[in-house]
Write an enzyme that holds these catalytic residues in place. Structure first.
Site, mmCIF file in Angstrom:
data_model
loop_
_atom_site.group_PDB
_atom_site.id
_atom_site.type_symbol
_atom_site.label_atom_id
_atom_site.label_comp_id
_atom_site.label_asym_id
_atom_site.label_seq_id
_atom_site.Cartn_x
_atom_site.Cartn_y
_atom_site.Cartn_z
ATOM 1 N N ASP A 16 -46.028 -47.819 -71.726
ATOM 2 C CA ASP A 16 -45.428 -49.037 -72.279
ATOM 3 C C ASP A 16 -44.165 -49.439 -71.532
ATOM 4 O O ASP A 16 -43.107 -49.666 -72.140
ATOM 5 C CB ASP A 16 -45.101 -48.853 -73.767
ATOM 6 C CG ASP A 16 -46.272 -48.327 -74.572
ATOM 7 O OD1 ASP A 16 -47.408 -48.735 -74.287
ATOM 8 O OD2 ASP A 16 -46.051 -47.499 -75.478
ATOM 9 N N GLU A 190 -50.963 -57.679 -78.358
ATOM 10 C CA GLU A 190 -49.723 -56.934 -78.626
ATOM 11 C C GLU A 190 -48.857 -56.958 -77.373
ATOM 12 O O GLU A 190 -49.130 -57.680 -76.420
ATOM 13 C CB GLU A 190 -50.068 -55.494 -79.031
ATOM 14 C CG GLU A 190 -50.902 -54.769 -77.995
ATOM 15 C CD GLU A 190 -51.368 -53.386 -78.428
ATOM 16 O OE1 GLU A 190 -50.709 -52.791 -79.305
ATOM 17 O OE2 GLU A 190 -52.360 -52.889 -77.879
#
Length: 550
Positions: A16, A190
């Site tokens: 991430d 997302e």
């Protein structure tokens, strides 16, 4: 100048990524999930060579993950710089399974990357993957996905991307909440990041779930509130159509512009073991009954060069949308960092930066570097299945093949006390070489293994019989990992190493093993641990730890 960059740039569990440039310095923040301290920040000046410089979330006011589930905790941090400050947004996930998610989003700031970092400001809990967008007019906007437990459009719980203004003066979110983008039919929208360029707002999102269908999607609008039109190419980056590629599960990205006007995208990826990669190309059946590709190194960070013509959507510089193993480097002087030593001796008052522990902001309850100078003393606390007080100190596995060693001194008085060398993924996936004792108090060496047994966590005992040890004295413990195989060894004092004659499944310590790639999000670690389910707090002393790539 350096000609190329080899991926991944941050090997091992570093998912991430969020990237920011401040002058000629580049910083990447990555998720740490249940590992403490929270958030890893690496630094570079050439986008090729990186070193760990900070873990900002170090105290209970900022982060307390006791009780958080495996693969809960810190998700998808966002790092930005504005107004003379670093801004770090992150989520602490308290519940991740079932219809509901409890995802609390926070903000901390600092004048420098190494702090001091402020107390946390609670923002909201409407979803996860928050980022902070600093607009050209000085206003700031929180951007995050929204979780819909009722099932929203297309029958899924990812309800779109929200924006709401953040007021620095008031230290809180203000004004209306707007859903600006619901994603594409690839679903699971997302990981949003907003950019302002050439009169457009560009919205970068992750889609497809963080497994082998993961992808990066972009949309744009003339206004922040939308409507946003999706890139006609849909996915800027994905490996879902390139199963033969080394880099898989490519997604969750962020973009940075260099001093010279070049654009680069950092993104997560994983590298399945060679024994399991063959499944993707119709090769021989893997050794696992579940026949899934497995990536013990977890989700790593890679980088791709972009071309971004004015008024257009960006594209990968090498063409197509599949991730490249090697990319063209920017026009920057190469600035390498010295490699850390393989061996760590515990001579200082602080834990060396490679190591982390699990969940708690009270590490003094777990270990000490001062009670016995020159040793790491770990206090046996709760069981390996605990999500509260678990005395485990470990570092990431960053290589497919490695050797790790330590030396332990401990005197267990019964089978409820055990300590040693552990290869760890989570409470349901580990291999553990322990010094323990039988009911009469005689010291033993044995192996506890939990090879991806979710949700039962049943323990197996690979050794036919425990090995008798002398009543006292140090024991050296080692493990050798080669691709999907792990072999433990031991030695007494300065004696020769002895193997145990067993081979354990290292591939079980991966996201994909046990319950699918979408349900686990970390990576394999190796380190030292002590457990005492009697509550007596057995102390185990470790004189050194070494990790060496093979």
């Amino acid at each position: 100048m350096t000609a190329t960059i080899q991926n991944p740039i941050l090997p091992g569990f570093n998912p991430d990524p969020s990237i920011v440039r401040v002058g000629d310095d580049y910083y990447v923040a990555t998720s740490t999930f249940e590992w403490y301290p929270g958030v890893q920040i690496h630094h570079s000046r050439d986008l090729k060579n990186w070193r760990l410089v900070a873990r900002p979330l170090t105290r209970a006011q900022q982060l307390d993950m006791r009780g958080d589930p495996d693969s809960g905790g810190v998700w998808a941090p966002d790092l930005s710089y504005a107004d003379g400050l670093f801004w770090l947004i992150y989520t602490d996930v308290k519940r991740r399974d079932g219809a509901w998610k409890d995802t609390h989003n926070y903000l901390v700031t600092a004048p420098a990357i190494d702090g001091p970092w402020s107390d946390a400001i609670r923002l909201n809990s409407s979803g996860f993957d928050p980022s902070l967008f600093h607009d050209e007019d000085g206003r700031k906007w929180l951007v995050n996905m929204v979780w819909n437990h009722n099932f929203g459009p297309a029958g899924q719980r990812f309800g779109g991307i929200l924006v709401q203004e953040y007021s620095p003066g008031e230290g809180r979110l203000v004004g209306p909440v707007r859903n600006i983008y619901r994603g594409t039919d690839h679903l699971f929208t997302e990981g949003p990041h907003l950019y302002r360029r050439d009169g457009w707002y560009y919205l970068l999102t992750a889609e497809g779930g963080t497994g082998y269908d993961h992808a990066v999607t972009m949309a744009r609008s003339k206004t922040l509130e939308g409507p946003y039109e999706t890139d006609p190419a849909k996915h800027v980056l994905t490996a879902k159509d390139a199963p033969e590629a080394l880099l898989q599960r490519a997604g969750h990205a962020d973009i940075v512009e260099t001093e010279g006007g070049e654009f680069y995208m950092v993104h997560l990826c994983s590298r399945p073991l060679e024994a399991t990669r063959r499944l993707a190309t119709g090769g021989p059946r893997a050794i696992h009954a579940d026949d899934v590709r497995r990536s013990p190194l977890g989700r790593e960070t890679a980088i791709q060069k972009l071309v971004w013509p004015k008024g257009e959507f960006p594209r990968l510089a090498h063409g197509g949308n599949s991730p490249a193993e090697t990319v063209a480097a920017p026009a920057l002087a190469e600035q390498p960092f010295a490699a850390p030593p393989a061996r760590t001796d515990f001579g200082g008052p602080e834990l060396p930066p490679a190591f982390q522990w699990l969940r708690t902001p009270e590490p003094r309850r777990l270990f000490s570097l001062t009670e016995r100078p020159g040793f790491l003393r770990i206090f046996g606390r709760e069981s390996p299945g605990s999500a509260f007080e678990h005395a485990l100190v470990a570092r990431r596995q960053t290589d497919f093949a490695y050797r790790a060693e330590t030396e332990i001194e401990c005197s267990p008085t019964g089978y409820q006390q055990f300590a040693g060398l552990i290869a760890w993924y989570n409470r349901f996936k580990f291999h553990y070489l322990v010094v323990t004792a039988d009911e009469a108090g005689a010291r033993l060496l044995t192996v506890y293994s939990c090879p991806a047994d979710w949700p039962n966590a049943r323990l197996s005992f690979p050794l036919a019989e425990p090995i008798r040890l002398p009543a006292d004295g140090p024991v050296r413990l080692g493990c050798d990992v080669d691709d999907g195989e792990l072999r433990f060894r031991y030695a007494l004092g300065d004696g020769d190493w002895s193997g145990l004659g067993i081979v354990l499944d290292q591939s079980a310590l991966s996201d994909e093993a046990g319950n699918g790639p979408g349900n686990n999000f970390t990576g394999a670690f190796v380190g030292m641990a002590a457990h005492d389910t009697s509550g007596a707090g057995l102390a185990a002393d470790f004189s050194y730890f070494s990790y060496e790539a093979v």
